[in-house]
Design an enzyme around this catalytic site. Sequence first.
Site, PDB file in Angstrom:
ATOM      1  N   ARG A 107       0.953  -1.153   0.002  1.00 27.65           N
ATOM      2  CA  ARG A 107       0.173  -0.142   0.471  1.00 27.65           C
ATOM      3  C   ARG A 107       0.531   1.497  -0.304  1.00 27.65           C
ATOM      4  O   ARG A 107       1.939   1.693   0.911  1.00 27.65           O
ATOM      5  CB  ARG A 107      -0.685   0.139   1.405  1.00 27.65           C
ATOM      6  CG  ARG A 107      -2.114   0.164   1.049  1.00 27.65           C
ATOM      7  CD  ARG A 107      -2.687  -0.137   2.324  1.00 27.65           C
ATOM      8  NE  ARG A 107      -2.533   0.340   3.426  1.00 27.65           N
ATOM      9  CZ  ARG A 107      -3.396   1.394   5.053  1.00 27.65           C
ATOM     10  NH1 ARG A 107      -4.424   1.468   4.717  1.00 27.65           N
ATOM     11  NH2 ARG A 107      -2.677   1.645   5.829  1.00 27.65           N
ATOM     12  N   THR A 111      -0.802   7.472  -0.861  1.00 27.19           N
ATOM     13  CA  THR A 111      -2.622   7.203  -1.451  1.00 27.19           C
ATOM     14  C   THR A 111      -2.622   6.498  -0.949  1.00 27.19           C
ATOM     15  O   THR A 111      -4.512   5.959  -1.092  1.00 27.19           O
ATOM     16  CB  THR A 111      -2.630   7.269  -3.766  1.00 27.19           C
ATOM     17  OG1 THR A 111      -1.031   5.928  -2.880  1.00 27.19           O
ATOM     18  CG2 THR A 111      -1.030   8.351  -3.969  1.00 27.19           C
ATOM     19  N   ASP A 203       1.259  -1.756  12.426  1.00 26.78           N
ATOM     20  CA  ASP A 203       1.082  -2.494  10.950  1.00 26.78           C
ATOM     21  C   ASP A 203       1.407  -4.271  11.140  1.00 26.78           C
ATOM     22  O   ASP A 203       2.345  -4.648  11.867  1.00 26.78           O
ATOM     23  CB  ASP A 203       2.586  -2.190  10.765  1.00 26.78           C
ATOM     24  CG  ASP A 203       3.044  -2.242   8.620  1.00 26.78           C
ATOM     25  OD1 ASP A 203       2.913  -1.971   8.395  1.00 26.78           O
ATOM     26  OD2 ASP A 203       2.932  -3.537   8.571  1.00 26.78           O
ATOM     27  N   ASP A 206       4.692  -5.099   9.846  1.00 28.44           N
ATOM     28  CA  ASP A 206       6.046  -5.190  10.480  1.00 28.44           C
ATOM     29  C   ASP A 206       6.245  -5.960  12.038  1.00 28.44           C
ATOM     30  O   ASP A 206       7.056  -6.502  12.425  1.00 28.44           O
ATOM     31  CB  ASP A 206       6.044  -3.516  11.019  1.00 28.44           C
ATOM     32  CG  ASP A 206       5.858  -2.973  10.102  1.00 28.44           C
ATOM     33  OD1 ASP A 206       7.011  -3.321   9.031  1.00 28.44           O
ATOM     34  OD2 ASP A 206       6.127  -1.307  10.040  1.00 28.44           O
TER      35      ASP A 206
END
Length: 212
Positions: A107, A111, A203, A206
């Site tokens: 991603r 944006t 995340d 991560d």
Amino acid sequence: MEQLENVTIFDHPIIRHKVAILRDQNTSMKVFRELAEEITTLMVYEAFRDVKIKKVMVQTPLELTEQEMVVDHSVTIVPILRAGLGMVNGVHSLFPTARVGHIGLYRDEETLEPHEYYCKLPDGIEDSVVFLLDPMLATGGSAIDAITLLKKRGCKDIRCMHIIGAPEGIKAVHEKYPEVPIYVSTVDRELNANGYILPGLGDAGDRLFGTK
Ligand code: PRP
Ligand code: URA
């Protein structure tokens, strides 16, 4: 959020317990990975309820008996890289013969648009039930792109499995592909301005792989 047809939310205390630990920023990478697998396994038990079965004959020590087994190659799992990899063992622990395709999407941080960087799917995937795996359903952009890719490849029975879903992402996937069942263990409150799920877990990639 409103009840949508084709959307299954796993409102179960054991899953809620595990998701609570998953969210905790102090949870180690090892425990995070184990929990992601365990939650996936609990979801698979329900989501795979209608997989294709065949009759087989089994000789017990006492007699020959007709039994049921899952049809070979009837299920393919497709993790969206990277974070979807954290759900693969959770499926394989219950259903080791599921074949695995991979779709790589990242991603764009500005944006929030997904970009494809990898795709490798097993032959015959179009005739199997395809479970798309991604722990996080945020804007829904990654799941929508992956479904579009699988449809172009001829897949007819596609289902999505996510550990945490934002209402925005569930709605987006449901609006674009209402025929695609969505299984999500927990629905969170909303997305923040950066497209992160709140309260979420941060995340997922991560936390699974120790990056950042
Ligand atoms: C994260 C997550 C999903 C996606 C969800 O991946 O694992 O794939 O974002 O967001 P969306 O619903 O708004 O598309 P990311 O792109 O950060 O890649 P990673 O798994 O490699 O960290
Ligand atoms: N991807 C993640 O890993 N976490 C979020 O909260 C949103 C997208």
